[in-house]
Design an enzyme around this catalytic site. Sequence first.
Site, short mmCIF file in Angstrom:
data_model
loop_
_atom_site.label_atom_id
_atom_site.label_comp_id
_atom_site.label_asym_id
_atom_site.label_seq_id
_atom_site.Cartn_x
_atom_site.Cartn_y
_atom_site.Cartn_z
N TYR A 70 0.84 -1.20 0.00
CA TYR A 70 0.00 0.00 0.00
C TYR A 70 0.88 1.25 0.00
O TYR A 70 2.05 1.21 0.41
CB TYR A 70 -0.91 -0.01 1.23
N ASN A 169 -19.46 -6.05 -8.58
CA ASN A 169 -20.06 -6.82 -7.50
C ASN A 169 -19.31 -6.66 -6.18
O ASN A 169 -19.65 -7.29 -5.19
CB ASN A 169 -20.11 -8.31 -7.86
#
Length: 349
Positions: A70, A169
């Site tokens: 990250y 989704n």
Amino acid sequence: MLKLNSSFRSLASRSLSTRQLFYEKRGKPEKVVQLRTIELADTLAPEEVLIEWQAAPINPADINQIQGTYAVRPSLPAAAGLEGAARVSKIGSAVKSVKPGDQVLTSYVIPGTWTDFGIYDQKNLIKIDNDLPIEHAALFKVNPPSVYLMLKEYAQLKKGDWVVQNCANSAAGKQVIQIARILGFKTFNVIRNRENLGELVKEMKDMGADEVVTEDELYDKKKKIKMPRAKLALNGVGGKSSLYLATALESGGCMVTYGGMSRQPTQAPTAPLIFNDISLRGFWLMTWILAQKDERALQKMYADLSGWMKSGEIAPIPMVKRSLDEHEEALAEAQVKFDKKQVFFMKKQ
């Protein structure tokens, strides 16, 4: 004794024990995250607030941060968890912004939500709607504001305009469908093929999705699926999928990339870049938050989102409720199962 997260105040007198998920090295989350018990100060400084965490999700950013991939890499050992909702338990003598019982989030620069209790300076707490159900409040800090801003900040959309998206989704994708519906926009949604495809498509259309197709269907030239012309494309996947989204943009349209689930570079077609002046933008919520000088924009966003959630216009994200003791299984499943969010609930449900 582990070095405590910097958001905690270290005092000689300690009496409150709290469980907290830490990691001392970066790697596979299910392997490196550990559950420890630490002690918190029994005395609050004038500006400090004791909060009791209620629930906190496992997000892709949490996984990536623990893996070390990250953009933000905290010093080790680090307290895990970037999002969650809590209630105020006790306040210091000079605290005016919150009171016991208030529902709060921590600010966007403070980690460590996978725990029972925490002590924070009042300036690092965000008060939210007290009546917002915990199933919404626990996931209120990241995806809903991100979706809200991506739909409002990057294109001048009018009612009836199309938004195309992949990763449809996911938790963020489902909120794109619902918030776009509320604002009067149509959505064309790309998902990956799966065994329960019919069930998933029905769920998404019940939320307000106008069109749902799989990547396989989109790439199959025999099916000749035509994507609508759109002013805005939302890319959470990258790779070939992003190329198709960018191709659907009309002149002057914008593709906003907020994730890269495929771990492949985002792609764009050359001709539309040159002749249609399409643009490619990146979105990171932290950048917008840090740039805000007027709190009213933030408060309006929170008020809009809370109202839609309480009215039922935005449904709770499907979730699997976990205890902190189940962290190994929860972290493993969070990396391979995306239809339901893994969420730590600190008390038995």
